[in-house]
Each structure stands twice: as C-alpha cells, then as structure tokens.
Enzyme design. Structure first.
Site, PDB file in Angstrom:
ATOM      1  N   ASP A  71       0.825  -1.207   0.000  1.00  0.00           N
ATOM      2  CA  ASP A  71       0.000   0.000   0.000  1.00  0.00           C
ATOM      3  C   ASP A  71       0.860   1.259   0.000  1.00  0.00           C
ATOM      4  O   ASP A  71       1.449   1.619   1.013  1.00  0.00           O
ATOM      5  CB  ASP A  71      -0.912   0.002   1.229  1.00  0.00           C
ATOM      6  CG  ASP A  71      -1.903   1.156   1.229  1.00  0.00           C
ATOM      7  OD1 ASP A  71      -2.032   1.832   0.182  1.00  0.00           O
ATOM      8  OD2 ASP A  71      -2.555   1.385   2.264  1.00  0.00           O
ATOM      9  N   ASP A  85      -2.045   5.015  -5.962  1.00  0.00           N
ATOM     10  CA  ASP A  85      -2.307   4.255  -4.745  1.00  0.00           C
ATOM     11  C   ASP A  85      -2.370   2.763  -5.019  1.00  0.00           C
ATOM     12  O   ASP A  85      -3.378   2.263  -5.519  1.00  0.00           O
ATOM     13  CB  ASP A  85      -3.619   4.737  -4.120  1.00  0.00           C
ATOM     14  CG  ASP A  85      -4.011   3.921  -2.907  1.00  0.00           C
ATOM     15  OD1 ASP A  85      -3.139   3.272  -2.312  1.00  0.00           O
ATOM     16  OD2 ASP A  85      -5.196   3.928  -2.551  1.00  0.00           O
TER      17      ASP A  85
END
Length: 414
Positions: free
Chosen positions: A72, A275
């Site tokens: 992440d 992201d």
C-alpha cells in the site's frame, strides 16, 4: 489507500484516531546523497479480480517467519495482526505475530511522535513505555495496537541479505469491513507512503536503500516490488515531478487533463494520486459521468448492460466473455496528460475486468460515492507497467511492459 484490500471495495488512506492501551498481557531534480547502491527485490502475488490486491511475503522476527503483507503506497504504517493477546483478529494465512515487551517502541521515540503528528495535545500514549496507535481506512477497516521493533530479512540484488530492525504496528484489535472475524488473505499491511514511519523511509535512515520504490503488477497474478534506485530503467520512463497533494501527503503527479480516445472532455485538470492499496481507479463525479457517457455511446449493440455483483457498471456479450481482449475493440483508450510529453495511456485492459460469469465491467468507480475528494489511480490502471516512486528526486515515473517475469530480469525492462 483504497479498494478491496480486504473484502470491501474501498480501503484507502489512513486516518489516525485516539489511542488505546496495550493489553496487560520527466523532470531532472536534485538527488540526495546516495545511501546505498543496492536494492531489495520481492516477488508479488495477487490480482485486481477476484483477489482485489497484491501482496508480498516479508520475513520478520528472529528466527524469521513469513507474513503476507498487502502493498500500500497510500499509507505509511506497516502492521501485522498480532497475539498481544489478540482482542479481535481475522483468520490469516500464518500464525499471529507474537510480540515481547522488549520489542515495544517507547512513546518518546521519534517515529512515535511522527505517527501521532497532528493529534491534539490531549492524545498521548497511555504509557511512556509504549507507542499506541489506532488507524482507520476509508472502507471502515481499522487496526489498533502498539508499535514494536523487530528484525526484517531483506534480499538484496547483490545476493546478500540484510536484517535491519524496523518499527511497525502490532495490531491486536482489527475491524475489517462489517465483520471483524472475516477471513483475510494477508497477515497485515505494508505501508510504503512518504512519511517517516514508512518502511521505505526507515530503510533510507538505516542506509540500506535509497528512498525509491517501484512495483510492477501483472495481470497474470504476480509481479515484483523493489526498494532502491539501481533497478530503475535509464530510459523510456515518463517522469513527472511529485506534487504536494491537497488532501494529504500522498504520491501525486499533480493535476492531469483527461482525454477519451485522444479527445479532451473539456473539463478542468483533475488532481491525481497513485495508490497501490486501491484495487480500482476512482474519478470524481464529473469526470466519472463523462467517461461513462462516452463509453456507453460507443458500444456496439452486441453488448447489453447487465447487473453483476462484482462492480456497479457491467455488460454482457452474446456469449460469456473470457478476456477483456474479447471486447477491446468496443472500448477506447483514455489518456491522462500531465503536461508536455507526460501522458499516461489507459487502454481498455487498464480499466475493465471480466467477471467469473463472463461479463465485462468498468473498473473506474465514482469517487464521490466513496466520499473521496480527489482522483485515484489504482491497481487496475497500473497493471503491466512499472510505476516508480522516487522520493530522492521527488518525481513519479511509469513505463509500460510485461510484469509477468522474475524480478531478476527487471533490468531488461520493458
């Protein structure tokens, strides 16, 4: 940051919350001085659909034990579900990490201060001997625990291994989606954001790798991840200066103009964030509706809109589809232009999925429905291109090529 890191569609940037106690049991920008010329390389596993995320195996502890961590770039804190003892944990692939008091990070540590930065003065550690945290994601998943420090076994490209002591979250109370007891395919999360608590920043502080990250997500269920800059291609990379996101300290190439089939949609530039924690790509209401309108207007009569539990907007063909390439000619490419010669091409395979029942669905979602204030480039759009987050030169880059290869062949990319 965003989607399906767990069973939810969105699970985005982290928001620090009040704490709980540990249980009584293309630009050329200036480069920082090099800290190392080596890189750490990892194999990735996962997919956009149906898994919903890509994960890496990290070996943590002494003796080292394997854990699957969701990659992440939209959050800083790395955390593992742990037996401290556990108050609320999910079923995970490996035995829960077991901390000891000697591993606790003190409240006075600078990483604890950085993690708590922005909290009101009344929000303090419950004990000076430990650093409490509680973090929440936009899919309502959360992790509560304490920071600990333990050894990580990292494979370097020069065939050696290093074992730095790095700080991460020991999460003893997890709430995932609507069911805290849900089965999880990972043991925790690998936070690779820009903050000082990020594993990438810690490796830089230890002088092990430069503050550079790259990932390549394959459509075939694999890929690779690297820390350090000696694996970055020397040519053909599209570079854009890293911008300060108005919504937080996220990886952003700034504002982009959106095109459909190389034709401007006539909207003002939109702020974009990269992201890897987001399964899908999210556009604000106006660009989302414009894209949906253009796509629908160009479809052949052989595709009929249909309800599918996988995603909000799907179509079925005259027979069950096996691949996005079965219908690629019915869809046009999108483009995001960040300025002269800085364009990200988004072909149909980078915004569509084919479901288990053979429908084709739009993997661009309405960000306003998820209460997002900006636009997210998620895993679906980053597939089969290397994406590079260069914090040394403060720039972001991408180069298209197959990600279905061993990490050792990365230097011949693409």
């Amino acid at each position: 940051m965003a989607a399906a890191r767990w069973p939810a569609i969105i699970g985005l940037m982290a928001i620090l919350l009040p704490f709980a106690p540990f249980p009584a049991r293309a630009a050329t920008l200036a480069r920082s001085p090099p800290s190392s010329t080596s890189s750490a390389v990892f194999q990735l596993h996962g997919d956009v659909y149906p898994t919903g995320h890509y994960y890496v195996t990290m070996n943590i502890g002494d003796p080292a034990k394997p854990y699957f961590l969701d990659v992440d770039t939209g959050s800083d804190l790395t955390w593992l579900q742990c037996d401290a003892p556990c108050q609320s944990c999910n079923k995970v692939p490996h035995p829960l990490y077991r901390p000891t008091k000697s591993k606790l990070l003190p409240c006075a540590n600078s990483l604890c201060t950085a993690l708590h930065n922005g909290q009101s003065p009344s929000k303090k550690c419950t004990s000076q001997q430990q650093c409490d945290y509680q973090i929440k994601y936009t899919d309502n998943a959360s992790s509560l625990g304490v920071l600990v420090t333990d050894s990580f076994s990292l494979p370097l490209r020069n065939s050696s291994n290093v074992h730095p002591s790095l700080s991460f979250g020991c999460g003893y109370d997890q709430q995932v989606g609507k069911n805290g007891a849900a089965q999880a395919t990972t043991d925790g999360l690998l936070g690779l954001g820009r903050g000082s608590v990020s594993l990438l920043s810690q490796l830089k502080q230890h002088g092990i790798t430069k503050n550079v990250l790259g990932h390549c997500l394959s459509t075939s269920g694999e890929g690779f991840l690297f820390f350090g800059d000696d694996m970055v291609p020397t040519s053909r990379v599209t570079w854009v200066p890293m911008a300060r996101s108005t919504s937080g300290d996220y990886y952003s190439p700034g504002s982009a103009t959106l095109y459909f089939d190389r034709r401007s949609l006539g909207m003002k530039p939109m702020e974009v964030v990269f992201d890897s924690g987001s399964t899908y790509t999210y556009f604000a209401a106006q660009p989302y509706q414009a894209i949906v309108s253009k796509i629908k207007g160009g479809l052949s009569k052989s595709l009929k809109q249909v309800s599918d539990p996988s995603l909000p907007l799907c179509w079925k063909g005259q027979k069950a589809l096996k691949s996005v390439f079965d219908v690629k000619t019915d869809f046009k490419s999108l483009q995001l232009s960040f300025g002269k010669n800085s364009v990200m091409e988004i072909p149909p395979e980078n915004y569509l999925i084919v479901t288990k029942i053979g429908n084709v669905c739009l993997g661009i979602l309405d960000g306003s429905a998820a209460r997002l204030s900006f636009n997210i480039i998620g895993d679906i759009t980053m597939q089969d291109q290397m994406v590079i987050y260069d914090n040394e030169r403060v720039q972001l880059g991408w180069i298209r090529g197959s990600c279905s290869r061993s990490p050792k062949s990365i230097m011949s990319f693409p």
